[in-house]
Motif scaffolding. Structure first.
Motif, PDB file in Angstrom:
ATOM      1  N   GLU A 285      21.129 -18.520  -6.084  1.00 41.81           N
ATOM      2  CA  GLU A 285      22.459 -19.168  -5.866  1.00 41.81           C
ATOM      3  C   GLU A 285      22.273 -20.520  -5.035  1.00 41.81           C
ATOM      4  N   ASN A 286      21.689 -20.483  -3.969  1.00 40.71           N
ATOM      5  CA  ASN A 286      22.077 -21.402  -3.024  1.00 40.71           C
ATOM      6  C   ASN A 286      20.645 -21.549  -2.236  1.00 40.71           C
ATOM      7  N   PRO A 287      20.040 -22.887  -3.098  1.00 40.71           N
ATOM      8  CA  PRO A 287      18.672 -23.040  -2.383  1.00 40.71           C
ATOM      9  C   PRO A 287      18.662 -23.676  -0.967  1.00 40.71           C
ATOM     10  N   LYS A 288      19.778 -24.159  -0.634  1.00 43.64           N
ATOM     11  CA  LYS A 288      20.072 -24.698   0.910  1.00 43.64           C
ATOM     12  C   LYS A 288      19.564 -23.373   1.906  1.00 43.64           C
ATOM     13  N   LEU A 289      20.571 -22.313   1.289  1.00 46.33           N
ATOM     14  CA  LEU A 289      20.724 -21.165   2.295  1.00 46.33           C
ATOM     15  C   LEU A 289      19.451 -20.560   2.293  1.00 46.33           C
ATOM     16  N   TYR A 290      18.631 -20.380   1.145  1.00 50.23           N
ATOM     17  CA  TYR A 290      17.412 -19.874   0.923  1.00 50.23           C
ATOM     18  C   TYR A 290      16.313 -20.327   1.696  1.00 50.23           C
ATOM     19  N   GLN A 291      16.441 -21.859   1.949  1.00 48.56           N
ATOM     20  CA  GLN A 291      15.558 -22.650   2.741  1.00 48.56           C
ATOM     21  C   GLN A 291      15.764 -22.360   4.229  1.00 48.56           C
ATOM     22  N   SER A 292      17.034 -22.373   4.461  1.00 46.01           N
ATOM     23  CA  SER A 292      17.257 -21.835   5.881  1.00 46.01           C
ATOM     24  C   SER A 292      16.973 -20.490   6.307  1.00 46.01           C
ATOM     25  N   LEU A 293      16.881 -19.484   5.499  1.00 46.20           N
ATOM     26  CA  LEU A 293      16.737 -18.161   5.587  1.00 46.20           C
ATOM     27  C   LEU A 293      15.152 -18.280   5.918  1.00 46.20           C
ATOM     28  N   LEU A 294      14.734 -19.008   4.941  1.00 47.91           N
ATOM     29  CA  LEU A 294      13.050 -18.909   4.844  1.00 47.91           C
ATOM     30  C   LEU A 294      12.437 -19.666   6.108  1.00 47.91           C
ATOM     31  N   ASP A 295      13.214 -20.387   6.654  1.00 50.37           N
ATOM     32  CA  ASP A 295      12.609 -21.040   7.969  1.00 50.37           C
ATOM     33  C   ASP A 295      12.839 -20.193   8.968  1.00 50.37           C
ATOM     34  N   GLY A 296      14.081 -19.434   8.973  1.00 51.58           N
ATOM     35  CA  GLY A 296      14.607 -18.675  10.023  1.00 51.58           C
ATOM     36  C   GLY A 296      13.992 -17.352  10.174  1.00 51.58           C
ATOM     37  N   LYS A 297      14.021 -16.559   9.175  1.00 48.56           N
ATOM     38  CA  LYS A 297      13.744 -15.133   9.300  1.00 48.56           C
ATOM     39  C   LYS A 297      12.314 -15.063   8.586  1.00 48.56           C
ATOM     40  N   LEU A 298      12.152 -15.556   7.351  1.00 46.81           N
ATOM     41  CA  LEU A 298      10.973 -15.280   6.546  1.00 46.81           C
ATOM     42  C   LEU A 298       9.835 -15.550   7.341  1.00 46.81           C
ATOM     43  N   ARG A 299       9.856 -16.796   7.896  1.00 41.78           N
ATOM     44  CA  ARG A 299       8.673 -17.201   8.732  1.00 41.78           C
ATOM     45  C   ARG A 299       8.522 -16.612  10.038  1.00 41.78           C
ATOM     46  N   LYS A 300       9.703 -16.168  10.517  1.00 40.55           N
ATOM     47  CA  LYS A 300       9.466 -15.274  11.731  1.00 40.55           C
ATOM     48  C   LYS A 300       8.957 -13.741  11.289  1.00 40.55           C
ATOM     49  N   HIS A 301       8.753 -13.542   9.995  1.00 42.48           N
ATOM     50  CA  HIS A 301       8.038 -12.237   9.650  1.00 42.48           C
ATOM     51  C   HIS A 301       9.051 -11.097   9.975  1.00 42.48           C
ATOM     52  N   VAL A 302      10.234 -11.303   9.918  1.00 44.73           N
ATOM     53  CA  VAL A 302      11.453 -10.148  10.028  1.00 44.73           C
ATOM     54  C   VAL A 302      11.194  -9.073   8.836  1.00 44.73           C
ATOM     55  N   GLY A 303      11.136  -9.664   7.597  1.00 42.17           N
ATOM     56  CA  GLY A 303      10.588  -8.480   6.592  1.00 42.17           C
ATOM     57  C   GLY A 303       9.508  -7.813   6.798  1.00 42.17           C
ATOM     58  N   LYS A 304       8.283  -8.422   7.237  1.00 40.18           N
ATOM     59  CA  LYS A 304       6.973  -8.089   7.477  1.00 40.18           C
ATOM     60  C   LYS A 304       7.198  -6.909   8.443  1.00 40.18           C
ATOM     61  N   ASN A 305       7.799  -7.390   9.573  1.00 39.82           N
ATOM     62  CA  ASN A 305       8.040  -6.350  10.663  1.00 39.82           C
ATOM     63  C   ASN A 305       8.552  -5.169  10.375  1.00 39.82           C
ATOM     64  N   ILE A 306       9.671  -5.120   9.469  1.00 42.85           N
ATOM     65  CA  ILE A 306      10.346  -3.938   8.986  1.00 42.85           C
ATOM     66  C   ILE A 306       9.638  -3.251   8.166  1.00 42.85           C
ATOM     67  N   ASN A 307       8.913  -3.743   7.076  1.00 41.19           N
ATOM     68  CA  ASN A 307       7.752  -2.991   6.265  1.00 41.19           C
ATOM     69  C   ASN A 307       6.752  -2.253   7.193  1.00 41.19           C
ATOM     70  N   ASP A 308       6.085  -3.017   8.301  1.00 40.54           N
ATOM     71  CA  ASP A 308       5.008  -2.565   8.801  1.00 40.54           C
ATOM     72  C   ASP A 308       5.616  -1.128   9.525  1.00 40.54           C
ATOM     73  N   SER A 309       6.817  -1.202  10.322  1.00 42.03           N
ATOM     74  CA  SER A 309       7.548  -0.204  10.902  1.00 42.03           C
ATOM     75  C   SER A 309       7.644   0.830   9.907  1.00 42.03           C
ATOM     76  N   ILE A 310       8.273   0.725   8.757  1.00 41.76           N
ATOM     77  CA  ILE A 310       8.099   1.608   7.678  1.00 41.76           C
ATOM     78  C   ILE A 310       6.736   2.454   7.482  1.00 41.76           C
ATOM     79  N   SER A 311       5.778   1.594   7.129  1.00 41.56           N
ATOM     80  CA  SER A 311       4.631   2.231   6.744  1.00 41.56           C
ATOM     81  C   SER A 311       4.105   3.087   7.943  1.00 41.56           C
ATOM     82  N   VAL A 312       4.300   2.557   9.412  1.00 40.05           N
ATOM     83  CA  VAL A 312       4.101   3.522  10.570  1.00 40.05           C
ATOM     84  C   VAL A 312       4.716   4.623  10.305  1.00 40.05           C
ATOM     85  N   LYS A 313       5.812   4.810  10.190  1.00 42.85           N
ATOM     86  CA  LYS A 313       6.763   5.995  10.093  1.00 42.85           C
ATOM     87  C   LYS A 313       6.312   6.853   8.912  1.00 42.85           C
ATOM     88  N   PHE A 314       5.809   6.318   7.897  1.00 41.97           N
ATOM     89  CA  PHE A 314       5.247   7.337   6.812  1.00 41.97           C
ATOM     90  C   PHE A 314       3.916   7.691   7.251  1.00 41.97           C
TER      91      PHE A 314
END
Length: 483
Positions: A129-158
């Protein structure tokens, strides 16, 4: 200790060993059952962990695909995971029971998964719905590997969760194998103890009972042979009463036999004394009759002479009866056994009593170890009987023997007048004769002597005869030892 108590103790020991074996196997089987149940549940835990982890990974892949292509078709596994992952985690909580460490790991996974869902929900919404917000999130969180860090933590836990589960599973597998090994070991030990206890107790009881019964049988055998000993039994059980009774019986029999021997000796002495005293008057009567015939021969009437002739016959028969009684009394005398050539014995007897005009047939007779006097008395009376009743003109006597191991069956056969079957048993009674009472040579004592000797030795005698067909007397005679 009573024999029944010993048997009861032996069976009690075997039963206790069996109960101990059963109880030990039962306790070990419970451990085996618990470990087997855990391993079975552990398989379900590992399958569910793999299934949950795979669903989370599929959701992550679906989000990446959508973010790259904006194609909502990639989000199908994501939406499916939104329903399934919470259910899988709930099932996993139910399977791990009270394992606190694994519960904390699962709680951590749930928290991280919720953080990731919040993070991805914001990205998905912005991407749609909001390309600008997506770009902001992409620059702010995605590129900082927030999701990847969470996924890695989940894999470590498993991975940690699975590692703990495999470690616990290995421990229970080892416990299961250990329990099975202990079960086999304890079963073998208790089985061996039960078998050993059963064999030892059975052997002890059998040997003890057999030896004691054997001693009692030997005592009974000795008693039957006239050796009145006793059994020394120090046990105090059921067999002791039998030993005590046998000892009392042996003592009483010894005493009674001794008294009987004394009585027999007294009777023999009495018989000799009476026979001597009886013979003297008989000779006196015979002498008086002779004097009457010599001194008054011219004055004696024919009738009186006939009566005087009867008196010597009666006195001679009386003397024969007295001699027969003496012979009957002598049968109680015992003599030492010796080797007897029965063929020579028969030759001696027949030469003295069998007339020369008789046909005498003697089969081959054996040598035996026995009391010569007793056997001689038996043959003498049977052969004498055959001579008395055989045909005077064509007398025939046959003597033979059949052997069965160390038992001999002798027979004496004649061609005499025979004996009616109704008298076969009566003729062995003392003073029973088939001849007239005034016949001197037939006193009715001979066959009674034969029967008494054979009965005393435990032998048998039989008769085969009919009127006018001759007679066969058969008797058994055991060899005292095998030659």
């Amino acid at each position: 200790m009573k024999l029944s108590t010993q048997i009861l103790l032996a069976f009690s020991l075997i039963i206790l060993l069996s109960v101990a074996d059963s109880y030990t196997n039962y306790r070990l089987s419970l451990k085996v059952q618990r470990n087997s149940q855990f391993l079975s549940k552990s398989e379900a835990v590992i399958r569910n962990s793999n299934k949950t982890h795979r669903a989370v990974l599929e959701m992550q892949s679906a989000v990446r695909g959508f973010l790259l292509t904006s194609d909502t078709a990639f989000l199908r596994p994501y939406y499916s995971g939104l329903k399934n992952v919470p259910r899988y985690l709930k099932e996993q909580h139910a399977l791990i029971d009270n394992n606190k460490i694994q519960r904390r790991i699962l709680d951590s996974v749930s928290i991280l998964h919720k953080e990731w869902l919040t993070y991805t929900a914001e990205l998905i919404s912005a991407r749609k719905e909001n390309p600008k917000l997506y770009q902001s999130l992409l620059d702010g969180k995605l590129r900082k590997h927030v999701g990847k860090n969470i996924n890695d933590s989940i894999s470590v836990k498993f991975k940690r969760f699975d590692k703990l589960e495999y470690k616990t599973r290995k421990h229970h597998s080892e416990m299961l194998l250990h329990s099975l090994a202990k079960t086999r070991t304890y079963s073998l030990i208790f089985l061996s103890l039960t078998v050993i206890a059963g064999i030892c107790s059975t052997a002890y009881i059998i040997v003890m009972i057999t030896n004691r019964i054997k001693s009692m049988v030997n005592l009974a055998d000795w008693i039957s042979k006239g050796r009145f000993t006793i059994v020394r039994d120090t046990k105090k059980d059921e067999l002791s009463a039998l030993s005590y009774s046998l000892n009392i019986m042996s003592g009483k029999l010894k005493k009674n036999i001794h008294e009987l021997e004394n009585k027999n000796e007294e009777l023999n002495k009495f018989a000799y004394v009476v026979s001597h005293d009886l013979k003297a008057p008989l000779r006196g009567i015979y002498n008086v009759i002779s004097w009457i015939e010599e001194d008054l021969s011219d004055e004696v009437s024919p009738a009186l002479r006939r009566y005087l002739n009867i008196i010597p016959q009666r006195t001679q028969r009386m003397e024969a009866l007295i001699n027969g009684l003496l012979d009957y009394a002598r049968t109680n005398r015992k003599t030492a056994p010796e080797e007897v050539d029965t063929n020579s014995l028969i030759q001696e007897i027949t030469q003295s009593i069998v007339p020369r005009n008789f046909t005498l047939k003697i089969q081959k007779l054996p040598k035996i170890f026995t009391e010569r006097l007793k056997l001689e008395q038996v043959f003498f009376n049977l052969i004498s009987n055959a001579v008395k009743y055989a045909s005077p003109e064509k007398g025939f006597i046959e003597i033979g023997c059949l052997q069965n191991n160390h038992i001999f069956e002798f027979y004496v056969q004649d061609n005499g007048i025979g004996i009616d079957p109704q008298y076969h048993n009566k003729i062995f009674e003392i003073f029973q004769t088939l001849r007239e009472k005034n016949e001197i040579e037939s006193t009715g004592v001979g066959l009674a002597i034969v029967k008494k000797i054979l009965d005393d030795r435990g032998e048998t005698i039989s008769i085969t005869s009919h009127l006018g067909e001759g007679t066969v007397f058969s008797f058994t005679w055991r060899n005292n030892k095998r030659i």
